[in-house]
Scaffold this motif. Structure first.
Motif, PDB file in Angstrom:
ATOM      1  N   GLU A  11      -6.057   1.074  11.837  1.00  0.00           N
ATOM      2  CA  GLU A  11      -4.665   1.460  12.041  1.00  0.00           C
ATOM      3  C   GLU A  11      -4.616   2.417  13.219  1.00  0.00           C
ATOM      4  O   GLU A  11      -5.415   3.354  13.302  1.00  0.00           O
ATOM      5  N   PRO A  19       2.203   6.526  12.531  1.00  0.00           N
ATOM      6  CA  PRO A  19       1.669   5.160  12.642  1.00  0.00           C
ATOM      7  C   PRO A  19       2.328   4.370  13.765  1.00  0.00           C
ATOM      8  O   PRO A  19       3.539   4.444  13.970  1.00  0.00           O
ATOM      9  N   GLU A  22      -1.028  -1.858  13.068  1.00  0.00           N
ATOM     10  CA  GLU A  22      -2.309  -2.263  12.507  1.00  0.00           C
ATOM     11  C   GLU A  22      -3.085  -3.019  13.575  1.00  0.00           C
ATOM     12  O   GLU A  22      -2.505  -3.570  14.518  1.00  0.00           O
ATOM     13  N   LEU A  60     -12.960   5.101   5.023  1.00  0.00           N
ATOM     14  CA  LEU A  60     -11.989   5.328   6.087  1.00  0.00           C
ATOM     15  C   LEU A  60     -12.582   6.289   7.109  1.00  0.00           C
ATOM     16  O   LEU A  60     -12.999   7.394   6.755  1.00  0.00           O
ATOM     17  N   ARG A  62     -11.582   8.258  10.357  1.00  0.00           N
ATOM     18  CA  ARG A  62     -10.488   8.725  11.209  1.00  0.00           C
ATOM     19  C   ARG A  62     -11.090   9.258  12.508  1.00  0.00           C
ATOM     20  O   ARG A  62     -11.911  10.181  12.490  1.00  0.00           O
ATOM     21  N   PHE A 203      -6.186  -1.770   1.455  1.00  0.00           N
ATOM     22  CA  PHE A 203      -5.972  -1.102   2.743  1.00  0.00           C
ATOM     23  C   PHE A 203      -4.492  -1.153   3.135  1.00  0.00           C
ATOM     24  O   PHE A 203      -3.909  -0.143   3.531  1.00  0.00           O
ATOM     25  N   ARG A 204      -3.867  -2.329   2.999  1.00  0.00           N
ATOM     26  CA  ARG A 204      -2.449  -2.460   3.362  1.00  0.00           C
ATOM     27  C   ARG A 204      -1.582  -1.617   2.437  1.00  0.00           C
ATOM     28  O   ARG A 204      -0.645  -0.947   2.878  1.00  0.00           O
ATOM     29  N   GLU A 206      -2.452   1.080   0.719  1.00  0.00           N
ATOM     30  CA  GLU A 206      -2.663   2.498   0.993  1.00  0.00           C
ATOM     31  C   GLU A 206      -1.894   2.911   2.249  1.00  0.00           C
ATOM     32  O   GLU A 206      -1.321   3.999   2.311  1.00  0.00           O
ATOM     33  N   ARG A 207      -1.874   2.038   3.235  1.00  0.00           N
ATOM     34  CA  ARG A 207      -1.118   2.321   4.461  1.00  0.00           C
ATOM     35  C   ARG A 207       0.365   2.490   4.146  1.00  0.00           C
ATOM     36  O   ARG A 207       1.024   3.394   4.657  1.00  0.00           O
ATOM     37  N   GLN A 208       0.913   1.632   3.283  1.00  0.00           N
ATOM     38  CA  GLN A 208       2.313   1.743   2.891  1.00  0.00           C
ATOM     39  C   GLN A 208       2.579   3.055   2.170  1.00  0.00           C
ATOM     40  O   GLN A 208       3.610   3.698   2.390  1.00  0.00           O
ATOM     41  N   ARG A 210       0.876   5.874   2.531  1.00  0.00           N
ATOM     42  CA  ARG A 210       0.821   6.964   3.497  1.00  0.00           C
ATOM     43  C   ARG A 210       2.114   7.039   4.320  1.00  0.00           C
ATOM     44  O   ARG A 210       2.651   8.111   4.561  1.00  0.00           O
ATOM     45  N   GLN A 211       2.614   5.873   4.726  1.00  0.00           N
ATOM     46  CA  GLN A 211       3.832   5.845   5.540  1.00  0.00           C
ATOM     47  C   GLN A 211       5.029   6.375   4.745  1.00  0.00           C
ATOM     48  O   GLN A 211       5.907   7.034   5.298  1.00  0.00           O
TER      49      GLN A 211
END
Length: 214
Positions: A11, A19, A22, A60, A62, A203-204, A206-208, A210-211
């Motif tokens: 990401e 963000p 992706e 992850l 970073r 992963f997708r 978790e991204r949602q 976080r956003q």
């Protein structure tokens, strides 16, 4: 620490952590990192970017990165070269990270331990409460025996998956003046392609999550 070839997804974030998109991760013959990003992505927008790599082994990662040398590969996608300048943080608890997920399941018995009571029905309706790369937690109206193997179809991935779980523990839960039973489970005999699909879904998701916090 280097980004390994286990990494297939990432990401891209602004330097402030917002963000942007992706990306798919590739490696050229010289082991340079290439990110496949949307065609309208501007790699000159910032001098450096934050890139969160999803490594199925390390977790992850970073990183502070420089993105350059864009090359269009289709009408929708381009590749950019990625130089990792600094590893900022590594979250190695991917296997244990539990994400909230309410999903209806229909469980079927695969194996019941000797001497254990068999479920009263061939199909057991259940609802998940969370999921991780290692297993799920679900609730249902029946107390299923520890050690039992159950299977269900997972419909949240990009293609349906048949998954098998082993029940590790059982909880009695009083909820809305009704007794239900919670079950902590691990995935059993997970095939490589199924694990990749499952990790991609996590992963997708978790991204949602976080956003939604930004």
């Amino acid at each position: 620490m280097e980004i390994s070839t286990n990494c297939q997804k990432a990401e891209v974030l602004t330097p402030a952590g917002q963000p942007l998109c992706e990306a798919s991760v590739f490696f050229d013959p010289s082991d340079n990192i290439l990110l496949m990003v949307p065609r309208d992505f501007d790699c000159q927008q910032f001098e450096t970017f934050i890139v969160v790599f999803f490594d199925s082994v390390s977790g992850l990662i970073r990183s502070q990165c420089r993105l350059f040398a864009p090359m269009y590969v289709s009408d929708e996608r381009q590749s950019v070269q990625c130089d990792v300048l600094e590893i900022l943080e590594v979250d190695q608890r991917r296997q244990d990270l539990k994400l909230p997920l309410e999903m209806n399941l229909e469980l079927s018995s695969v194996l019941i331990p000797p001497g254990a009571e068999r479920p009263p029905a061939s199909k057991i309706p259940a609802v998940t409460r969370n999921i991780s790369a290692g297993g799920i937690y679900f609730v249902c109206d029946y107390a299923l025996p520890v050690g039992a193997l159950m299977k269900f179809q997972f419909l949240e991935a990009r293609k349906p998956l048949w998954l098998t779980i082993k029940i590790l523990r059982q909880d009695v839960i009083e909820e809305h003046k009704k007794t239900i039973y919670g079950h902590g489970c691990e995935f059993n005999g997970l095939k490589g392609y199924a694990e990749a699909e499952l990790r991609s879904f996590i992963f997708r998701r978790e991204r949602q999550v976080r956003q939604s916090r930004w």
